[in-house]
Write a protein that holds these residues in place. Sequence first.
Motif, short mmCIF file in Angstrom:
data_model
loop_
_atom_site.label_atom_id
_atom_site.label_comp_id
_atom_site.label_asym_id
_atom_site.label_seq_id
_atom_site.Cartn_x
_atom_site.Cartn_y
_atom_site.Cartn_z
N LEU A 76 0.21 -6.26 -138.66
CA LEU A 76 -0.66 -7.29 -138.12
C LEU A 76 -0.28 -8.66 -138.66
O LEU A 76 -0.21 -9.64 -137.90
N ALA A 77 -0.02 -8.74 -139.97
CA ALA A 77 0.31 -10.02 -140.59
C ALA A 77 1.60 -10.59 -139.99
O ALA A 77 1.65 -11.78 -139.61
N TYR A 78 2.63 -9.77 -139.89
CA TYR A 78 3.90 -10.29 -139.38
C TYR A 78 3.91 -10.48 -137.88
O TYR A 78 4.66 -11.31 -137.35
N ALA A 79 3.07 -9.75 -137.17
CA ALA A 79 2.92 -10.02 -135.74
C ALA A 79 2.32 -11.40 -135.53
O ALA A 79 2.78 -12.18 -134.68
N CYS A 80 1.30 -11.73 -136.33
CA CYS A 80 0.68 -13.05 -136.25
C CYS A 80 1.68 -14.15 -136.62
O CYS A 80 1.76 -15.20 -135.97
N LEU A 81 2.47 -13.91 -137.68
CA LEU A 81 3.45 -14.91 -138.11
C LEU A 81 4.53 -15.11 -137.06
O LEU A 81 4.99 -16.24 -136.83
N THR A 82 4.95 -14.03 -136.42
CA THR A 82 5.99 -14.13 -135.39
C THR A 82 5.48 -14.93 -134.19
O THR A 82 6.17 -15.80 -133.66
N VAL A 83 4.26 -14.63 -133.76
CA VAL A 83 3.67 -15.36 -132.64
C VAL A 83 3.51 -16.84 -133.00
O VAL A 83 3.81 -17.73 -132.20
N ALA A 84 3.04 -17.11 -134.24
CA ALA A 84 2.86 -18.49 -134.68
C ALA A 84 4.19 -19.23 -134.70
O ALA A 84 4.28 -20.40 -134.32
N ALA A 85 5.27 -18.56 -135.15
CA ALA A 85 6.59 -19.19 -135.19
C ALA A 85 7.07 -19.54 -133.79
O ALA A 85 7.65 -20.62 -133.57
N VAL A 86 6.84 -18.64 -132.85
CA VAL A 86 7.25 -18.90 -131.47
C VAL A 86 6.47 -20.09 -130.88
O VAL A 86 7.04 -20.96 -130.23
N ARG A 87 5.18 -20.13 -131.16
CA ARG A 87 4.32 -21.18 -130.60
C ARG A 87 4.58 -22.54 -131.23
O ARG A 87 4.33 -23.58 -130.61
N THR A 88 5.04 -22.56 -132.48
CA THR A 88 5.27 -23.85 -133.16
C THR A 88 6.75 -24.18 -133.26
O THR A 88 7.14 -25.03 -134.05
N ARG A 89 7.56 -23.54 -132.46
CA ARG A 89 9.01 -23.78 -132.51
C ARG A 89 9.31 -25.26 -132.28
O ARG A 89 8.77 -25.89 -131.38
N GLY A 90 10.18 -25.79 -133.12
CA GLY A 90 10.55 -27.19 -133.02
C GLY A 90 9.74 -28.10 -133.90
O GLY A 90 10.12 -29.26 -134.12
N ARG A 91 8.63 -27.61 -134.46
CA ARG A 91 7.81 -28.43 -135.35
C ARG A 91 8.24 -28.23 -136.80
O ARG A 91 8.88 -27.27 -137.15
N ARG A 92 7.85 -29.17 -137.65
CA ARG A 92 8.23 -29.10 -139.05
C ARG A 92 7.62 -27.87 -139.71
O ARG A 92 6.46 -27.54 -139.49
N CYS A 93 8.41 -27.18 -140.53
CA CYS A 93 7.94 -25.95 -141.17
C CYS A 93 7.23 -26.27 -142.48
O CYS A 93 7.76 -26.98 -143.32
N ALA A 94 6.01 -25.76 -142.63
CA ALA A 94 5.28 -25.86 -143.89
C ALA A 94 4.98 -24.46 -144.40
O ALA A 94 3.99 -24.23 -145.09
N CYS A 95 5.84 -23.50 -144.05
CA CYS A 95 5.61 -22.09 -144.40
C CYS A 95 5.47 -21.89 -145.89
O CYS A 95 4.65 -21.10 -146.35
N PHE A 96 6.29 -22.61 -146.67
CA PHE A 96 6.29 -22.45 -148.12
C PHE A 96 5.96 -23.76 -148.82
O PHE A 96 6.66 -24.21 -149.72
N GLY A 97 4.89 -24.39 -148.37
CA GLY A 97 4.43 -25.61 -149.01
C GLY A 97 5.40 -26.77 -148.85
O GLY A 97 5.82 -27.10 -147.75
N MET A 98 5.79 -27.35 -149.99
CA MET A 98 6.62 -28.55 -149.97
C MET A 98 8.11 -28.25 -149.93
O MET A 98 8.93 -29.15 -150.05
N ALA A 99 8.50 -26.98 -149.81
CA ALA A 99 9.93 -26.65 -149.76
C ALA A 99 10.58 -27.34 -148.57
O ALA A 99 10.01 -27.40 -147.48
N ARG A 100 11.76 -27.86 -148.78
CA ARG A 100 12.49 -28.56 -147.71
C ARG A 100 13.14 -27.54 -146.79
O ARG A 100 14.25 -27.08 -147.06
N LEU A 101 12.47 -27.21 -145.72
CA LEU A 101 13.02 -26.27 -144.75
C LEU A 101 13.18 -26.98 -143.42
O LEU A 101 12.55 -27.99 -143.15
N ALA A 102 14.04 -26.43 -142.59
CA ALA A 102 14.25 -27.02 -141.27
C ALA A 102 13.01 -26.79 -140.40
O ALA A 102 12.09 -26.08 -140.77
N SER A 103 13.01 -27.42 -139.25
CA SER A 103 11.93 -27.18 -138.31
C SER A 103 11.93 -25.71 -137.89
O SER A 103 12.95 -25.03 -137.99
N VAL A 104 10.79 -25.23 -137.45
CA VAL A 104 10.67 -23.84 -137.04
C VAL A 104 11.66 -23.57 -135.91
O VAL A 104 11.67 -24.27 -134.90
N GLY A 105 12.49 -22.58 -136.08
CA GLY A 105 13.51 -22.27 -135.10
C GLY A 105 13.86 -20.80 -135.08
O GLY A 105 13.05 -19.95 -135.49
#
Length: 265
Positions: A76-105
């Motif tokens: 359930l947790a990873y299904a929600c995360l996968t759907v959220a990643a698809v829906r927010t594709r192209g936006r800045r990633c805040a998955c791990f707080g202030m870590a410098r990650l690329a946009s969701v892709g």
Amino acid sequence: MAPTVLADLALAAVTGPLVVAGVAKLITDPERLSWPVRSGPLAAPAGPRLVGLAELLAAVGVVLLPGRWAAAVACLAYACLTVAAVRTRGRRCACFGMARLASVGKAHIGTDAAGLLLAATALALPAHDGGLLWRACGAAVACGATLGVLTAVDRRQRAAQDASPRCAEQVSSVQMYVADDCPSCRSLKHLLAAGEPERLAAVTMVTVAREAELPGALHGLGVPCAVGLDGAGQQVCAPASGIGAVKALVDAITLTGTPAGGRVR
């Protein structure tokens, strides 16, 4: 290796990222996050804390619940995360707080999908009620591995930013792109407000509803981002993304003693 042990190891592997992501969101000031959710109950400032708490609770459930229930929670947790990643594709990633990650892709979506596959594999294996020690120890190892990978990626991104050449051409003005519900944009505005009036007059701020509306050269960078312009209004240098990079670009504006046009609003 027994199927039950394989299931416990699979569940341990998906627990690490949940713990690290949950803690990162809970300890980071929401105002400093480039949170991708712009509206609804999961929007900042409450959204990051709610999502982080949910991730931590899911991780606890994966470790403490019996096998099938633990696997179901992970699915359930990873299904929600996968759907959220698809829906927010192209936006800045805040998955791990202030870590410098690329946009969701693709990488973010693929990682979440891989976690879902591992959890589904554990769910498909024979039911068992043990494995608490396996999962607890494995989760600790997975947390350490997640932190190690995250630190390496963060350092690589920081090195890339530091190594990027400064603009060798004269910057006469800056066109900046922000969003009304972007915490990082608000922080940047506060920083710029303390600057020289002539420099602020050379900044034009364009408000967009979402990152998908950014011009082609900026697409995928996330807000805040900006481009430097010469006296003829033509772009010079590479686009800047993030509070620090945009502030540096604004600081690079060549002041002439008279307002260069544009406005911060």
